[in-house]
Enzyme design. Structure first.
Site, mmCIF file in Angstrom:
data_model
loop_
_atom_site.group_PDB
_atom_site.id
_atom_site.type_symbol
_atom_site.label_atom_id
_atom_site.label_comp_id
_atom_site.label_asym_id
_atom_site.label_seq_id
_atom_site.Cartn_x
_atom_site.Cartn_y
_atom_site.Cartn_z
ATOM 1 N N ASN A 81 0.876 -1.173 0.000
ATOM 2 C CA ASN A 81 0.000 0.000 0.000
ATOM 3 C C ASN A 81 0.910 1.220 0.000
ATOM 4 O OD1 ASN A 81 -1.868 1.994 0.387
ATOM 5 N ND2 ASN A 81 -2.808 1.075 2.206
ATOM 6 N N ARG A 123 -2.553 -2.108 -3.502
ATOM 7 C CA ARG A 123 -3.832 -1.434 -3.240
ATOM 8 C C ARG A 123 -3.881 -0.165 -4.083
ATOM 9 N NH1 ARG A 123 -5.476 2.685 1.137
ATOM 10 N NH2 ARG A 123 -7.710 2.735 0.787
ATOM 11 N N HIS A 147 -13.330 1.740 0.058
ATOM 12 C CA HIS A 147 -13.278 0.643 1.040
ATOM 13 C C HIS A 147 -13.908 -0.634 0.469
ATOM 14 C CE1 HIS A 147 -13.389 3.654 4.672
ATOM 15 N NE2 HIS A 147 -12.146 3.417 4.298
ATOM 16 N N ARG A 183 -13.099 13.998 8.341
ATOM 17 C CA ARG A 183 -13.920 14.401 7.188
ATOM 18 C C ARG A 183 -15.361 14.696 7.599
ATOM 19 N NH1 ARG A 183 -12.120 9.263 4.163
ATOM 20 N NH2 ARG A 183 -9.969 9.761 3.639
ATOM 21 N N GLU A 186 -7.852 -6.212 5.222
ATOM 22 C CA GLU A 186 -7.741 -5.783 3.829
ATOM 23 C C GLU A 186 -6.527 -6.407 3.146
ATOM 24 O OE1 GLU A 186 -8.771 -1.655 5.207
ATOM 25 O OE2 GLU A 186 -9.520 -1.511 3.157
#
Ligand code: ADP
Length: 398
Positions: free
Chosen positions: A9, A90, A179, A238, A385
């Site tokens: 990643n 990713r 996601h 956020r 993940e």
């Protein structure tokens, strides 16, 4: 002989990696290179019980990736020993081109680059990692696993914004979600756990970034993130859903687009409401009677957080035409029993019954936390993940 997949990643100033055995789910080794481009970088490599930490200059991703390979060589396991059969990268944004993982050819690499305007913070950073990893590990297949791919299955009615059609088409504006790797992994694991495919499921991925998906018979029918990961739930920093006219208003008040972008993505959410982005700190504020002002502020922020969750659960239940399972996952979903409890309490008028003993029991295992006679099953299921990426990349193994 068992095989492994190296999952990478790559961010703008970091490279996270994990060597995963897709058959067992074990992380054979993992690590992170941070502060790439700064005067000094930090590297951590973990292999079994052996933890190696180093501080040295890492001017760019190429040096970072070379250091990672050096650590595999010197601290183990070597990539040959580990029998690495694929590298899974990713990638946040796959646009409309990718509805599943893709073997990275020059053409696929260029498509990821083409999609940079839709993910200006993420895709360029992924490409840096992809380019050097392909160069340094040229004899292993490299696979891109997209955060958006799972949600390419969204029906048009939930993927479409009611924006003037020509403009939307011209600039590829639609709801892509994010996601997706986690939502796909969790919703499938739940089907397996309950040995059923015909489930009406809501998955709550509550981490620093947070998103909800509604899944009907194994397919996603709606999700809370949109063109970018800004839409939807209240997150660490956020805003989530907000009237777009707030942008016009702030722009007319003199803020630049970049300032508004930073305000919405980095300074809002729980951080903007309480001063703290980390849910553990917010929880501490709520529990601290000694600072009543901060306590009140944190409690009020939590009310906003829970209410947004509740709204999504309500609307997705209507979209699904009923609901069988709600699954909580990611850092907050897996660990914050109080949030799970408050959401269940708000859903009590609909026959949702939490088993508080199971909810508060310390465990990192997947578990059912509702009572047997609850109208909706409540589940905690740890996301993984890296394992999901490894499993998606493995079929491309040479
Ligand atoms: P991301 O991958 O988006 O960075 P994670 O899934 O790691 O996020 O989740 C990070 C969030 O999980 C943080 O807000 C952190 O406070 C929260 N978290 C972790 N452990 C706990 C805990 N025990 N109680 C409450 N929140 C927790």
């Amino acid at each position: 002989m068992s095989t492994t997949v190296l999952v990478i990643n790559s961010g703008s100033s970091s490279i996270k990696y994990q060597l995963v055995d897709p058959a067992t789910g074990d992380a054979v080794a993992k690590g992170i290179v941070e502060r790439i481009g700064e005067a000094m970088g930090d590297i951590k490599h973990v292999h079994g019980d052996q933890v190696t930490e180093e501080r040295l200059p890492v001017p760019d991703h190429e040096v970072g990736m070379r250091e990672v390979l050096r650590l595999f060589d010197t601290k183990g396991p070597t990539l040959a020993q580990a029998n690495v059969v694929a590298v899974g990268h990713r990638v946040v944004q796959g646009g409309e081109f990718f509805d599943g993982p893709a073997l990275i050819t020059d053409e696929v690499r260029d498509k990821i680059e083409e999609l940079c305007p839709l993910a200006p913070l993420h895709n360029p950073a992924h490409l840096k990692g992809i380019d050097v990893a392909r160069e340094l590990m040229a004899d292993i297949p490299h696979v891109a696993v997209f955060d958006t791919a799972f949600f390419q299955q969204l029906p048009a009615k939930t993927a479409t914004y009611a924006l003037e059609a020509e403009t939307a088409k011209k600039y590829s504006i639609r709801r892509y979600g994010a996601h997706g790797t986690s939502h796909q992994f969790i919703s499938r694991e739940i089907c397996q756990m309950l040995d059923r495919d015909d489930l009406k499921q809501i998955v709550l991925h509550l981490g620093n970034g947070a998103s909800v998906s509604a899944n009907l018979n194994g397919k996603p029918i709606d999700t809370s993130m949109g063109l970018t990961p800004l839409e939807g739930l209240v997150m660490g920093t956020r805003t989530g859903d907000i009237d777009p006219a707030v942008v016009f208003h702030l722009a007319r008040m003199g803020m630049s687009i970049d300032e508004i972008d930073t305000l919405f993505n980095k300074k809002s959410g729980m951080k903007g409401l309480t001063g703290e982005a980390d849910m553990r700190s917010v929880r501490e504020m709520i529990n601290n009677d000694a600072a009543p002002e901060a306590q009140k502020r944190a409690r009020a922020a939590m009310d906003v957080y829970i209410n947004r969750l509740l709204k999504y659960v309500g609307s997705y239940t209507a979209e699904l035409g009923g609901l069988d399972v709600i699954t909580f996952t990611a850092g907050i979903g897996e660990n914050d029993a109080a949030i799970r409890s408050e959401l269940a309490e708000a859903l009590a008028p609909f026959g949702v019954k939490m088993d508080e003993e199971k909810n508060t029991a310390r465990s990192s295992e997947p578990r059912i936390i509702s009572k047997p006679d609850s109208t909706v099953m409540l589940v905690v299921y740890p996301t993984n993940e890296e394992l999901a990426i490894a499993r998606l990349a493995q079929p491309f193994a040479s």
